[in-house]
Structures are given as C-alpha cells and as structure tokens.
Motif scaffolding. Structure first.
Motif, PDB file in Angstrom:
ATOM      1  N   ILE A  50      46.964  50.807  39.751  1.00 21.11           N
ATOM      2  CA  ILE A  50      47.737  50.134  41.164  1.00 21.11           C
ATOM      3  C   ILE A  50      48.172  48.778  40.433  1.00 21.11           C
ATOM      4  O   ILE A  50      47.222  47.696  40.571  1.00 21.11           O
ATOM      5  CB  ILE A  50      46.494  50.035  42.126  1.00 21.11           C
ATOM      6  CG1 ILE A  50      45.780  51.341  42.394  1.00 21.11           C
ATOM      7  CG2 ILE A  50      47.148  49.488  43.489  1.00 21.11           C
ATOM      8  CD1 ILE A  50      46.801  52.317  42.809  1.00 21.11           C
ATOM      9  N   GLY A  81      54.236  46.923  48.060  1.00 14.39           N
ATOM     10  CA  GLY A  81      54.421  45.445  48.534  1.00 14.39           C
ATOM     11  C   GLY A  81      53.024  44.979  49.197  1.00 14.39           C
ATOM     12  O   GLY A  81      51.878  45.425  48.644  1.00 14.39           O
ATOM     13  N   PRO A  82      53.251  44.297  50.269  1.00 17.00           N
ATOM     14  CA  PRO A  82      51.954  43.859  51.189  1.00 17.00           C
ATOM     15  C   PRO A  82      51.177  44.909  51.479  1.00 17.00           C
ATOM     16  O   PRO A  82      51.810  45.892  52.312  1.00 17.00           O
ATOM     17  CB  PRO A  82      52.486  42.624  51.902  1.00 17.00           C
ATOM     18  CG  PRO A  82      53.891  42.983  52.029  1.00 17.00           C
ATOM     19  CD  PRO A  82      54.397  43.720  50.741  1.00 17.00           C
ATOM     20  N   CYS A 100      34.849  44.245  34.226  1.00 17.38           N
ATOM     21  CA  CYS A 100      34.678  43.030  33.377  1.00 17.38           C
ATOM     22  C   CYS A 100      33.558  43.318  32.320  1.00 17.38           C
ATOM     23  O   CYS A 100      33.274  42.357  31.499  1.00 17.38           O
ATOM     24  CB  CYS A 100      34.568  41.599  34.228  1.00 17.38           C
ATOM     25  SG  CYS A 100      36.078  41.477  34.993  1.00 17.38           S
ATOM     26  N   GLY A 142      40.856  45.051  41.519  1.00 14.54           N
ATOM     27  CA  GLY A 142      41.863  43.848  41.257  1.00 14.54           C
ATOM     28  C   GLY A 142      41.659  42.586  42.106  1.00 14.54           C
ATOM     29  O   GLY A 142      40.695  42.885  43.007  1.00 14.54           O
ATOM     30  N   GLY A 157      36.914  50.196  41.890  1.00 10.06           N
ATOM     31  CA  GLY A 157      37.083  49.062  42.980  1.00 10.06           C
ATOM     32  C   GLY A 157      36.836  49.639  44.273  1.00 10.06           C
ATOM     33  O   GLY A 157      37.889  49.392  45.189  1.00 10.06           O
ATOM     34  N   LEU A 208      30.399  50.661  38.447  1.00  7.69           N
ATOM     35  CA  LEU A 208      31.243  49.991  37.318  1.00  7.69           C
ATOM     36  C   LEU A 208      31.732  48.799  37.481  1.00  7.69           C
ATOM     37  O   LEU A 208      32.427  48.673  38.482  1.00  7.69           O
ATOM     38  CB  LEU A 208      32.244  51.176  37.098  1.00  7.69           C
ATOM     39  CG  LEU A 208      32.861  51.086  35.828  1.00  7.69           C
ATOM     40  CD1 LEU A 208      33.554  52.465  35.461  1.00  7.69           C
ATOM     41  CD2 LEU A 208      34.077  50.137  36.040  1.00  7.69           C
ATOM     42  N   ASP A 209      31.597  47.843  36.504  1.00  7.71           N
ATOM     43  CA  ASP A 209      32.305  46.523  36.648  1.00  7.71           C
ATOM     44  C   ASP A 209      33.285  46.321  35.710  1.00  7.71           C
ATOM     45  O   ASP A 209      32.964  46.426  34.475  1.00  7.71           O
ATOM     46  CB  ASP A 209      31.156  45.371  36.497  1.00  7.71           C
ATOM     47  CG  ASP A 209      31.851  44.074  36.546  1.00  7.71           C
ATOM     48  OD1 ASP A 209      32.921  44.052  36.446  1.00  7.71           O
ATOM     49  OD2 ASP A 209      30.903  43.040  36.454  1.00  7.71           O
ATOM     50  N   ILE A 223      42.213  49.743  49.309  1.00  8.93           N
ATOM     51  CA  ILE A 223      43.174  51.015  48.696  1.00  8.93           C
ATOM     52  C   ILE A 223      42.212  52.010  47.797  1.00  8.93           C
ATOM     53  O   ILE A 223      42.281  53.224  48.042  1.00  8.93           O
ATOM     54  CB  ILE A 223      44.173  50.450  47.882  1.00  8.93           C
ATOM     55  CG1 ILE A 223      45.338  49.358  48.610  1.00  8.93           C
ATOM     56  CG2 ILE A 223      44.899  51.731  47.257  1.00  8.93           C
ATOM     57  CD1 ILE A 223      46.165  48.763  47.747  1.00  8.93           C
ATOM     58  N   SER A 232      34.899  49.885  47.122  1.00  9.21           N
ATOM     59  CA  SER A 232      33.767  49.444  48.031  1.00  9.21           C
ATOM     60  C   SER A 232      34.859  49.012  49.263  1.00  9.21           C
ATOM     61  O   SER A 232      34.189  48.735  50.253  1.00  9.21           O
ATOM     62  CB  SER A 232      33.112  48.221  47.783  1.00  9.21           C
ATOM     63  OG  SER A 232      33.927  47.274  47.303  1.00  9.21           O
ATOM     64  N   THR A 287      44.661  44.675  53.736  1.00  9.43           N
ATOM     65  CA  THR A 287      43.258  44.786  53.125  1.00  9.43           C
ATOM     66  C   THR A 287      42.168  43.682  53.170  1.00  9.43           C
ATOM     67  O   THR A 287      42.869  42.403  53.422  1.00  9.43           O
ATOM     68  CB  THR A 287      43.301  45.459  51.677  1.00  9.43           C
ATOM     69  OG1 THR A 287      43.746  44.353  51.016  1.00  9.43           O
ATOM     70  CG2 THR A 287      44.112  46.698  51.614  1.00  9.43           C
TER      71      THR A 287
HETATM   72  P1  NAD Z   1      40.418  44.807  48.195  1.00 11.33           P
HETATM   73  O1  NAD Z   1      39.944  43.571  47.718  1.00 11.33           O
HETATM   74  O2  NAD Z   1      40.007  45.611  49.220  1.00 11.33           O
HETATM   75  O3  NAD Z   1      39.945  45.714  46.859  1.00 11.33           O
HETATM   76  C1  NAD Z   1      39.932  45.427  45.306  1.00 11.33           C
HETATM   77  C2  NAD Z   1      38.516  45.921  45.137  1.00 11.33           C
HETATM   78  O4  NAD Z   1      38.273  45.624  43.637  1.00 11.33           O
HETATM   79  C3  NAD Z   1      37.405  45.384  45.816  1.00 11.33           C
HETATM   80  O5  NAD Z   1      36.680  46.624  46.286  1.00 11.33           O
HETATM   81  C4  NAD Z   1      36.658  44.427  44.633  1.00 11.33           C
HETATM   82  O6  NAD Z   1      35.215  44.261  45.054  1.00 11.33           O
HETATM   83  C5  NAD Z   1      36.975  45.331  43.550  1.00 11.33           C
HETATM   84  N1  NAD Z   1      36.538  44.460  42.450  1.00 11.33           N
HETATM   85  C6  NAD Z   1      37.063  43.309  42.005  1.00 11.33           C
HETATM   86  N2  NAD Z   1      36.627  42.878  40.844  1.00 11.33           N
HETATM   87  C7  NAD Z   1      36.126  43.935  40.155  1.00 11.33           C
HETATM   88  C8  NAD Z   1      35.401  44.123  39.053  1.00 11.33           C
HETATM   89  N3  NAD Z   1      35.119  43.356  38.110  1.00 11.33           N
HETATM   90  N4  NAD Z   1      34.926  45.405  38.838  1.00 11.33           N
HETATM   91  C9  NAD Z   1      34.913  46.388  39.805  1.00 11.33           C
HETATM   92  N5  NAD Z   1      35.657  46.163  40.841  1.00 11.33           N
HETATM   93  C10 NAD Z   1      36.171  45.050  41.319  1.00 11.33           C
HETATM   94  O7  NAD Z   1      42.089  44.758  47.836  1.00 11.33           O
HETATM   95  P2  NAD Z   1      43.157  46.107  47.545  1.00 11.33           P
HETATM   96  O8  NAD Z   1      44.362  45.562  48.307  1.00 11.33           O
HETATM   97  O9  NAD Z   1      42.562  47.121  48.249  1.00 11.33           O
HETATM   98  O10 NAD Z   1      43.188  45.929  46.374  1.00 11.33           O
HETATM   99  C11 NAD Z   1      43.470  46.894  45.275  1.00 11.33           C
HETATM  100  C12 NAD Z   1      44.541  46.848  44.147  1.00 11.33           C
HETATM  101  O11 NAD Z   1      45.556  47.034  44.957  1.00 11.33           O
HETATM  102  C13 NAD Z   1      44.406  45.558  43.545  1.00 11.33           C
HETATM  103  O12 NAD Z   1      44.324  45.829  42.113  1.00 11.33           O
HETATM  104  C14 NAD Z   1      45.435  44.580  44.088  1.00 11.33           C
HETATM  105  O13 NAD Z   1      46.049  43.934  43.072  1.00 11.33           O
HETATM  106  C15 NAD Z   1      46.458  45.799  44.424  1.00 11.33           C
HETATM  107  N6  NAD Z   1      47.416  45.282  45.340  1.00 11.33           N
HETATM  108  C16 NAD Z   1      47.064  44.934  46.410  1.00 11.33           C
HETATM  109  C17 NAD Z   1      47.821  44.510  47.266  1.00 11.33           C
HETATM  110  C18 NAD Z   1      47.775  43.750  48.719  1.00 11.33           C
HETATM  111  O14 NAD Z   1      48.756  43.205  49.429  1.00 11.33           O
HETATM  112  N7  NAD Z   1      46.485  44.038  49.265  1.00 11.33           N
HETATM  113  C19 NAD Z   1      49.310  44.746  47.078  1.00 11.33           C
HETATM  114  C20 NAD Z   1      49.870  45.124  46.008  1.00 11.33           C
HETATM  115  C21 NAD Z   1      48.823  45.373  44.999  1.00 11.33           C
END
Ligand code: NAD
Length: 317
Positions: free
Chosen positions: A138, A184-185, A65, A90, A9, A62-63, A14, A11, A188
């Motif tokens: 994460i 926490g929050p 799923c 996620g 993930g 890489l997906d 985090i 793109s 992004t």
């Molecule tokens: P984000 O949406 O910027 O990043 C998530 C990334 O996962 C995206 O690039 C998305 O394209 C990718 N993704 C989704 N489905 C996918 C798949 N099937 N295969 C490959 N990639 C896939 O958001 P983020 O905040 O950077 O989230 C990263 C992680 O941090 C997540 O697991 C999220 O649950 C966790 N998290 C986020 C927060 C928050 O507040 N933003 C808080 C706690 C935990």
C-alpha cells in the motif's frame, strides 16, 4: 486450497478493512493472517471479523520495525507458506522540515521503507523456491508525486516505489508478482494522527511565513480535500482485492482517478516545469484541481501522441 495472505498493520484503517473483506470472501479463497504491532489493539478487528475469527482470519503479532517479530510470525505459519504478502503498515508525517528532527524522519523511513524491505526479504526466498507469490504494497499517490509539507512521507513512499520498480523484473522471472496500490486521501486514523501531531507541534523553529503557510493554508486545504475527495478504507480494500485476484496483476494501481492526471504531469514534461508550475498555481493562486486536471489532460494527450511516435521509431511496435 485457500491462499495464505499475510497483512501488516491490521489494527485499524485499510489493513483492518482488507483483512475482514478477504476473510469474509464468499468463495473462501483466502486464509488471512492479520498482523499488528500491539495485540492489545485487536478489539476492533475481532469485532469486525465476527464469525470468521480463528476460521478464515487469525490475528498474530508483528512489528515491521522488529526483525525478530517478523521471523517468529513467519516461522509460526505452516511451511512458512505465504502466497500473498500485503505491506500495509505505515505512518504519516506532515509539517515544515525545520520543525522535524532527523530522528523523527528516520522513524518514518524505518516503518514505511525498511518495514517493507524487512517483510519482503523474509518471504521472497520461499516464494522464489515455490516459483509463485504476490507482494502487494500500500503505497500512495505520494509515492508518485511530491506534495508540499509531506516531504519525508513522500520520500518514504518514493523509496518504496523505487525499490519495487527495481525488484519487479527479477521477481517476474520467478513468477512472483509485485503490485503497488496508490490511494489518494483515505479517511482513517492516519489522517487524525497526523493532524493531532500537527496541532501539538512547536512551529517556533521555523519562520512565521512558513508556519502560517502550513497551519493556515496547508492544514485547512488538506482537511477540505480529505472531506471532499477522501475514499473509505473499504474502497481501498475493494481495489486491492481486484488487484490480487487479477489474472495478470498490474504493477501499479491508483484508486482515485482524480489524481491520475496530476501524477502524469512530470511524465508529460521531463524538465519538471509543467509539474512545478501547476502545483505552484494550485497552492498559491488557488487554481482548482479540476481546472488543473483539464489543462493537464490536454498536455498529456499531446505528449502521449509524441510518445507513441517515439515508441514506433524505436521499433517496439
Ligand atoms: P492507519 O493509521 O489506520 O493504519 C496504519 C496501521 O499501521 C496502524 O494500524 C498502525 O498501528 C500500523 N503500524 C504503524 N507502525 C507499525 C509497525 N512498526 N509495525 C506494524 N504495524 C504498524 O492508516 P491507514 O490509512 O489505514 O494506512 C495504511 C497504509 O495506507 C499506510 O501505509 C499509509 O501510508 C497508506 N496510505 C494512507 C492514506 C490515507 O490518506 N490514509 C493514503 C495513501 C496511502
């Protein structure tokens, strides 16, 4: 030799921040395989990676799923050798469950839970053979504590936490570390995406009181919390780097100390009353998080003392 790190993930958010931070490491300790579902979205990562691109950072598809995409990505790595796997991909989901379909809920579990399981299943046998490796996930504070209107997202992160809590002991026997990062929050696209979905959703399938609770009470408070307590992706990347480079990496690591007393409430009172009363007051009686934290800290201190006595009685110390 630099350690091979595979991150899912990358793109945005985090994953992107972490990939770039590790690729730019001054001591050149890492070779980063930054993966993403859709290579069409590689622009931001390429720009942020700069001169590290195709040197200490490589981008691959890489997906999480799609098992075939996972296998072909891992097979493309020399000797399938991944020292550190970082499960970051996620998706979020908020709202009343009456407004969500089972298919949508399964989608969240597919990515957040089975996505992690698929990745670990693919790298674990090689790590076991080499008797070394580090699996990082994460997770979230919502992997430890439910939050109103995050029912399915919380369930997906609890699932991941339970899975890892079970696996960690076996893994340690093979000298493999497992670490859960619990932010926490974080500000992004994640937040933007869930709010966008929430704003376009149809709330006619729930009663007006619940719809109002979600759109007025929850969404407004949540936005305020993100803007006051939200961390940056770079903050989370720094915390993750610290965990990865620790001599003995911790199993759990929270990135935002404000949430620590909150997640400890249920351990301080096994009946769950302390946790449910506190959250009820926080949501409906507008007690502040600080007010709650101070009260919680008192109870937790008292409980910790009792727990230490308990541990002594069991003869562990
Ligand atoms: P984000 O949406 O910027 O990043 C998530 C990334 O996962 C995206 O690039 C998305 O394209 C990718 N993704 C989704 N489905 C996918 C798949 N099937 N295969 C490959 N990639 C896939 O958001 P983020 O905040 O950077 O989230 C990263 C992680 O941090 C997540 O697991 C999220 O649950 C966790 N998290 C986020 C927060 C928050 O507040 N933003 C808080 C706690 C935990």
């Amino acid at each position: 030799a630099p350690k091979t790190v595979l991150i899912t993930g990358c793109s945005s958010g985090i994953g992107l921040a972490l990939a770039v931070k590790m690729a730019r490491d001054k001591q050149k300790r890492f070779k980063v395989i930054a993966t993403m579902r859709n290579l069409g979205k590689r622009g931001c990562l390429e720009a942020a990676a700069g001169i590290t691109l195709n040197k200490t950072l490589e981008i691959r598809q890489l997906d999480v799923c799609d098992e075939r995409s996972i296998i072909s990505c891992i097979n493309s790595i020399p000797n399938r050798h991944v020292d550190i796997l970082i499960n970051n991909a996620g998706v979020g989901m908020i709202g009343p469950i009456e407004c969500q379909t089972i298919e949508e809920m399964k989608g969240v579990m597919e990515t957040n839970f089975f996505g992690v399981v698929r990745m670990i299943k693919e790298v674990l046998p090689d790590m076991k053979r080499r008797r070394s490796g580090h699996i990082v996930v994460i997770s979230s504070v919502m992997g430890l504590q439910g939050i109103m209107f995050n029912d399915i997202y919380t369930a997906s992160k609890f699932a991941v936490e339970g899975f890892c809590e079970s696996l960690v002991i076996q893994a340690l026997k093979f000298n493999i570390f497992v670490s859960l990062i619990e932010p926490g929050p974080v500000v992004t696209e994640f937040e933007t995406k869930v709010y966008e979905d929430a704003e376009n959703a149809d709330y006619s399938t729930t009663d007006p009181e619940t719809a109002d609770m979600f759109t007025n009470l929850y969404l407004k408070n949540s936005k305020a919390i993100f803007s006051s307590l939200g961390q940056t992706p770079n903050d989370i990347a720094e915390h993750t780097l610290r965990v990865i480079t620790a001599a003995k990496p911790p199993f759990r690591h929270q990135t935002n100390a404000v949430y620590t007393p909150m997640t400890a409430l249920k351990h301080a009172d096994p009946t769950g009353a302390l946790m449910t009363d506190t959250f009820y007051k926080m949501v409906f009686k507008y007690d502040t998080l600080m007010h709650i934290s101070l009260k919680a800290i008192k109870v937790i201190r008292w409980q910790a003392q009792k727990m230490r006595q308990g541990v002594k009685m069991l003869g562990f110390r």
